[in-house]
Design an enzyme around this catalytic site. Structure first.
Site, short mmCIF file in Angstrom:
data_model
loop_
_atom_site.label_atom_id
_atom_site.label_comp_id
_atom_site.label_asym_id
_atom_site.label_seq_id
_atom_site.Cartn_x
_atom_site.Cartn_y
_atom_site.Cartn_z
N SER A 1 13.95 2.83 -25.77
CA SER A 1 14.74 3.43 -26.86
C SER A 1 16.24 3.40 -26.51
CB SER A 1 14.27 4.85 -27.16
OG SER A 1 14.57 5.73 -26.11
N ARG B 1 10.74 -3.19 -1.43
CA ARG B 1 11.99 -3.15 -2.19
C ARG B 1 12.80 -4.43 -2.02
NH1 ARG B 1 14.63 2.67 -1.54
NH2 ARG B 1 12.60 3.36 -2.26
N LEU C 1 16.32 0.32 -6.54
CA LEU C 1 16.89 -0.93 -6.03
C LEU C 1 17.33 -0.74 -4.58
CD1 LEU C 1 18.98 -1.64 -9.23
CD2 LEU C 1 16.93 -2.90 -8.50
N ASN D 1 23.35 3.67 -14.71
CA ASN D 1 22.02 4.22 -14.94
C ASN D 1 22.12 5.42 -15.87
OD1 ASN D 1 19.19 4.60 -14.52
ND2 ASN D 1 19.65 6.26 -13.07
N HIS E 1 20.17 9.08 -16.64
CA HIS E 1 19.21 9.99 -16.01
C HIS E 1 18.97 11.19 -16.93
CE1 HIS E 1 16.95 11.72 -12.73
NE2 HIS E 1 17.55 12.87 -13.01
N GLU F 1 22.56 5.84 -2.80
CA GLU F 1 21.82 7.11 -2.80
C GLU F 1 21.30 7.41 -4.21
OE1 GLU F 1 22.43 11.80 -1.84
OE2 GLU F 1 24.07 10.44 -1.35
C1 GRF Z 1 15.10 7.91 -20.30
O1 GRF Z 1 14.86 9.25 -20.51
C2 GRF Z 1 15.98 7.70 -19.09
O2 GRF Z 1 16.84 8.76 -18.85
C3 GRF Z 1 14.99 7.58 -17.97
O3 GRF Z 1 13.89 6.91 -18.53
C4 GRF Z 1 13.84 7.15 -19.93
C5 GRF Z 1 13.74 5.82 -20.60
O4 GRF Z 1 13.49 5.92 -21.97
N1 GRF Z 1 15.60 6.94 -16.84
P1 GRF Z 1 13.52 4.64 -22.89
O5 GRF Z 1 12.58 3.60 -22.29
O6 GRF Z 1 14.92 4.13 -22.97
O7 GRF Z 1 13.00 5.11 -24.24
#
Ligand code: GRF
Length: 198
Positions: free
Chosen positions: A19, A71, A99, A113, A115, A149
């Site tokens: 999404s 990894r 990674l 990224n 989160h 990290e």
């Molecule tokens: C998101 O909530 C993101 O923060 C986490 O994984 C989820 C991925 O959702 N890392 P989508 O596949 O983009 O719907």
């Protein structure tokens, strides 16, 4: 969007539903994000993210790393997939692999990224459950640069909301997704405008 900005090339790495990838595609297609999606790469053959890429006529690449690659081995295969692609930024959007430090350092400052928490709170998995367990007043999402990290790189954007008394983990996930879909394209646009760097 600043029309002066020339588009950056991005590669999205996603393991699942995608999404966030879709939010990025929509932002590009509606001129809110000055970017070109070069490819979508997944470690999951059936990731819906790959289908989203195909719908846009964007190369959808499945990296088959075997049953249990370490990894370093996985990153070697990923590097092969990236080889020859044009990109200035790697976007992790629900990419469920960590990674290696070598990989991250190779692309220092060029990996983002998203989160599902207000970092530095709740690094790692199951963030919504932990928010409920802790009785947190606020929850939200964070876009950050990736450093070796885990979930600890410099924060680019966050969006928060107040947790409601009847929120469940499922409802929090939805509310966090709404935040994510807003801030991820915005963060990439800041990068395209050279407004941010490590
Ligand atoms: C998101 O909530 C993101 O923060 C986490 O994984 C989820 C991925 O959702 N890392 P989508 O596949 O983009 O719907």
């Amino acid at each position: 969007m600043n029309q002066e900005v020339s588009p950056i090339n991005i590669v999205v790495l996603a393991s699942g539903y995608g999404s966030n990838l879709q939010a990025i595609i929509d932002a590009i297609n509606t001129n809110r994000l000055s970017a070109r999606l070069t490819a979508v790469i997944s470690d999951q053959k059936n990731a819906f993210a790959l289908e989203r890429a195909q719908r846009e006529n964007v190369p959808a690449i499945y990296v088959n790393a075997g049953k249990k690659p370490d990894r370093i081995e996985f990153d070697r295969i990923l590097l092969e997939a990236l080889y020859g692609l044009k990109f200035e930024l790697i976007i992790l959007a629900g990419f469920m692999r960590i990674l290696s430090a070598e990989f991250v350092e190779r692309y220092h400052g060029c990996i983002m990224n998203i989160h599902p928490s207000l970092l530095p709170r709740h690094k790692g998995m199951n963030t919504h459950e932990r928010v409920l367990r802790n009785g947190d007043e606020f929850h939200g999402a964070t876009v950050h640069f990736v450093t070796p990290e885990l979930d600890a790189g410099p924060i680019i954007l966050q969006k928060s909301f107040r947790v409601a008394f009847d929120d469940t983990a499922e409802r929090l996930k939805e509310r966090v997704h709404e935040c994510e879909h807003q801030i991820y394209p915005q963060a990439i646009q800041l990068f395209a405008e050279s407004a941010i760097s490590i």
